[in-house]
Design a protein around this motif. Structure first.
Motif, PDB file in Angstrom:
ATOM      1  N   PHE A  21       0.796  -1.228   0.000  1.00 34.88           N
ATOM      2  CA  PHE A  21       0.000   0.000   0.000  1.00 34.88           C
ATOM      3  C   PHE A  21       0.830   1.281   0.000  1.00 34.88           C
ATOM      4  O   PHE A  21       0.274   2.369  -0.164  1.00 34.88           O
ATOM      5  N   GLN A  22       2.128   1.152   0.227  1.00 35.11           N
ATOM      6  CA  GLN A  22       3.011   2.320   0.300  1.00 35.11           C
ATOM      7  C   GLN A  22       2.627   3.262   1.429  1.00 35.11           C
ATOM      8  O   GLN A  22       2.918   4.466   1.390  1.00 35.11           O
ATOM      9  N   GLU A  23       1.968   2.726   2.448  1.00 30.24           N
ATOM     10  CA  GLU A  23       1.630   3.504   3.632  1.00 30.24           C
ATOM     11  C   GLU A  23       1.212   2.549   4.747  1.00 30.24           C
ATOM     12  O   GLU A  23       0.934   1.371   4.514  1.00 30.24           O
ATOM     13  N   LYS A  24       1.166   3.066   5.953  1.00 32.20           N
ATOM     14  CA  LYS A  24       0.766   2.279   7.109  1.00 32.20           C
ATOM     15  C   LYS A  24      -0.745   2.055   7.079  1.00 32.20           C
ATOM     16  O   LYS A  24      -1.522   2.989   6.898  1.00 32.20           O
ATOM     17  N   VAL A  25      -1.169   0.789   7.238  1.00 32.54           N
ATOM     18  CA  VAL A  25      -2.592   0.483   7.309  1.00 32.54           C
ATOM     19  C   VAL A  25      -2.899  -0.194   8.648  1.00 32.54           C
ATOM     20  O   VAL A  25      -2.052  -0.882   9.222  1.00 32.54           O
ATOM     21  N   TYR A  26      -4.111   0.008   9.123  1.00 31.42           N
ATOM     22  CA  TYR A  26      -4.543  -0.542  10.400  1.00 31.42           C
ATOM     23  C   TYR A  26      -5.796  -1.375  10.185  1.00 31.42           C
ATOM     24  O   TYR A  26      -6.651  -1.037   9.358  1.00 31.42           O
ATOM     25  N   LYS A  27      -5.920  -2.453  10.942  1.00 27.09           N
ATOM     26  CA  LYS A  27      -7.091  -3.322  10.837  1.00 27.09           C
ATOM     27  C   LYS A  27      -8.187  -2.868  11.786  1.00 27.09           C
ATOM     28  O   LYS A  27      -7.927  -2.531  12.945  1.00 27.09           O
ATOM     29  N   ILE A  28      -9.416  -2.900  11.287  1.00 28.17           N
ATOM     30  CA  ILE A  28     -10.600  -2.673  12.107  1.00 28.17           C
ATOM     31  C   ILE A  28     -11.295  -4.021  12.258  1.00 28.17           C
ATOM     32  O   ILE A  28     -11.901  -4.529  11.304  1.00 28.17           O
ATOM     33  N   ARG A  68     -21.937  -1.371  10.177  1.00 26.81           N
ATOM     34  CA  ARG A  68     -21.532   0.028  10.028  1.00 26.81           C
ATOM     35  C   ARG A  68     -21.185   0.656  11.381  1.00 26.81           C
ATOM     36  O   ARG A  68     -20.235   1.439  11.488  1.00 26.81           O
ATOM     37  N   THR A  69     -21.941   0.316  12.392  1.00 29.18           N
ATOM     38  CA  THR A  69     -21.673   0.858  13.729  1.00 29.18           C
ATOM     39  C   THR A  69     -20.310   0.407  14.222  1.00 29.18           C
ATOM     40  O   THR A  69     -19.536   1.197  14.777  1.00 29.18           O
ATOM     41  N   GLN A  70     -20.000  -0.870  14.022  1.00 26.87           N
ATOM     42  CA  GLN A  70     -18.692  -1.393  14.419  1.00 26.87           C
ATOM     43  C   GLN A  70     -17.568  -0.664  13.678  1.00 26.87           C
ATOM     44  O   GLN A  70     -16.600  -0.205  14.293  1.00 26.87           O
ATOM     45  N   ILE A  71     -17.705  -0.583  12.361  1.00 25.06           N
ATOM     46  CA  ILE A  71     -16.650   0.029  11.552  1.00 25.06           C
ATOM     47  C   ILE A  71     -16.398   1.463  11.990  1.00 25.06           C
ATOM     48  O   ILE A  71     -15.251   1.880  12.209  1.00 25.06           O
ATOM     49  N   GLU A  72     -17.459   2.227  12.129  1.00 25.20           N
ATOM     50  CA  GLU A  72     -17.311   3.651  12.443  1.00 25.20           C
ATOM     51  C   GLU A  72     -16.797   3.867  13.862  1.00 25.20           C
ATOM     52  O   GLU A  72     -15.959   4.752  14.107  1.00 25.20           O
ATOM     53  N   PHE A 108     -19.192  -7.125   2.329  1.00 24.29           N
ATOM     54  CA  PHE A 108     -18.044  -6.589   1.596  1.00 24.29           C
ATOM     55  C   PHE A 108     -18.358  -5.200   1.045  1.00 24.29           C
ATOM     56  O   PHE A 108     -17.511  -4.295   1.091  1.00 24.29           O
ATOM     57  N   ASP A 109     -19.571  -5.025   0.527  1.00 27.16           N
ATOM     58  CA  ASP A 109     -19.950  -3.720  -0.025  1.00 27.16           C
ATOM     59  C   ASP A 109     -19.986  -2.651   1.064  1.00 27.16           C
ATOM     60  O   ASP A 109     -19.556  -1.511   0.836  1.00 27.16           O
ATOM     61  N   VAL A 110     -20.494  -3.011   2.227  1.00 29.65           N
ATOM     62  CA  VAL A 110     -20.506  -2.061   3.344  1.00 29.65           C
ATOM     63  C   VAL A 110     -19.081  -1.674   3.711  1.00 29.65           C
ATOM     64  O   VAL A 110     -18.757  -0.486   3.885  1.00 29.65           O
ATOM     65  N   ALA A 111     -18.210  -2.667   3.827  1.00 31.57           N
ATOM     66  CA  ALA A 111     -16.820  -2.401   4.208  1.00 31.57           C
ATOM     67  C   ALA A 111     -16.140  -1.462   3.228  1.00 31.57           C
ATOM     68  O   ALA A 111     -15.417  -0.534   3.620  1.00 31.57           O
ATOM     69  N   TRP A 116     -11.696   5.589   3.238  1.00 24.94           N
ATOM     70  CA  TRP A 116     -10.432   5.298   3.900  1.00 24.94           C
ATOM     71  C   TRP A 116     -10.176   3.798   4.052  1.00 24.94           C
ATOM     72  O   TRP A 116      -9.167   3.398   4.622  1.00 24.94           O
ATOM     73  N   VAL A 117     -11.050   2.975   3.529  1.00 21.47           N
ATOM     74  CA  VAL A 117     -10.873   1.516   3.571  1.00 21.47           C
ATOM     75  C   VAL A 117     -10.171   1.068   2.293  1.00 21.47           C
ATOM     76  O   VAL A 117     -10.650   1.315   1.184  1.00 21.47           O
ATOM     77  N   LYS A 118      -9.025   0.394   2.460  1.00 14.81           N
ATOM     78  CA  LYS A 118      -8.230  -0.073   1.328  1.00 14.81           C
ATOM     79  C   LYS A 118      -8.609  -1.483   0.875  1.00 14.81           C
ATOM     80  O   LYS A 118      -8.186  -1.936  -0.187  1.00 14.81           O
ATOM     81  N   GLY A 119      -9.379  -2.175   1.699  1.00 17.09           N
ATOM     82  CA  GLY A 119      -9.767  -3.540   1.374  1.00 17.09           C
ATOM     83  C   GLY A 119     -10.217  -4.254   2.625  1.00 17.09           C
ATOM     84  O   GLY A 119     -10.496  -3.630   3.655  1.00 17.09           O
TER      85      GLY A 119
END
Length: 335
Positions: A21-28, A68-72, A108-111, A116-119
């Motif tokens: 990704f050429q940058e730092k990514v974090y898992k949710i 969505r509540t979890q992700i946000e 997957f579509d929600v995610a 700001w979600v890369k995958g």
């Protein structure tokens, strides 16, 4: 980076992601399913001995929250804590392909609806890989990053039987090749060290098996006892003794020494986030203490990933030399 050292003497998952990704990514971490073939009792299977009522969920409250509540919620927390800008949604708990394809597609579509979600990455097991699921993964891979973490746990059938996994080592290897042949997802596996049948020789053989597989990463766990699990009953009956931290660290060292330098490590040990549910061993509570103890042991032994591995190409040679340098203090590297 630790003071006085060039870095960690193993290939970290952060390095793997930075390259992608050429940058730092974090898992949710999120939870969207609450079942698996074992807990359902399909084909006579039993609940895995180590699995508690949360199915390894990152956070128990997640199971009662909309996706969505979890992700946000977790995005806001992680962004504030780490000043993070890029994220992967981690479908972690239970078996995430043990549901309808339509439900998977919706999740997957929600995610991916957040800029700001890369995958996303998801955990599953070797016996929940239908053609429809594989086709879905490949479809989403073509428009986003998709990673799969397969719960292999062991490549020895007597250990799998002890854990009551309900699948064989051969099935795991077949599943890995099936995923790699039908998709281009970023594929990794989970392994558990500390079963009663385990030996140093088996740890080394495990690394050698991993080196032959089309995977990019491994996550290590130590077998530990949680409340309301079959393993708790076995522990109290004297039928299971958890591995001590010193032995575990030594076996992690053996595994790393024989592991290809290009395989990334998510982590070196498990961590019990629900302290009140941990029965044993006590050291599983201390996430950073355990991590540092293993690193200190590797430092003392001057051990590093791929130390006893024969590089097969220029890329492996390059990474191997880098890891060797990271096992030495800066002063000795420049001496």
């Amino acid at each position: 980076m630790e003071k006085g050292w060039l870095g960690l003497p193993y290939h970290t998952i952060s390095e793997h992601y930075n390259r992608l990704f050429q940058e730092k990514v974090y898992k949710i971490p999120v939870s969207v399913v609450d079942d698996c073939p074992n807990r359902r009792g399909l084909k006579g299977m039993q609940t895995c001995v180590f699995c508690d009522v949360w199915g390894s969920a990152a956070n128990a409250e997640s199971l009662s929250m909309e996706l969505r509540t979890q992700i946000e919620k977790y995005h806001d927390h992680i962004k504030h804590k780490y000043k993070a800008n890029a994220f992967l949604i981690y479908f972690q708990a239970y078996t995430n392909t043990f549901t309808k394809v339509s439900a998977l597609r919706h999740n997957f579509d929600v995610a991916l609806s957040y800029p700001w979600v890369k995958g996303f990455t998801l955990g599953t097991r070797p016996d929940c890989l239908s053609k429809a699921v594989l086709d879905l993964w490949q479809e989403y891979h073509e428009k986003s990053f998709v990673a799969v973490e397969l719960g292999v746990q062991s490549f020895f059938n007597d250990e799998l039987e002890f854990m009551r996994r309900g699948h064989t080592a051969e099935a795991s290897i077949e599943a890995i090749h099936k995923i790699a042949s039908n998709t281009k997802v970023d594929l990794g596996i989970h392994l558990i060290f500390g079963s009663p049948q385990e030996t140093d020789e088996r740890i080394i053989e495990t690394a050698k098996i991993v080196n032959t597989l089309p995977i990019t990463n491994v996550k290590l766990h130590n077998l530990h006892v949680l409340k309301q699990t079959p393993l708790e009953d076995m522990y109290h009956a004297g039928e299971f003794t958890p591995i001590d931290r010193e032995t575990y660290a030594r076996r992690v060292k053996l595994f790393l020494q024989h592991l290809s330098p290009t395989i990334a490590l998510h982590r070196l040990a498990a961590y019990s986030s629900r302290w009140d549910e941990l029965v044993a061993p006590e050291w599983t509570k201390n996430k950073m203490g355990t991590h540092q103890a293993i690193i200190d042991y590797l430092r003392a032994e001057k051990a590093y990933q791929s130390e006893l591995f024969t590089a097969r190409n220029e890329e492996e040679q390059r990474v191997q030399k880098s890891l060797e340098a990271k096992s030495q203090p800066i002063t000795s590297v420049h001496a």
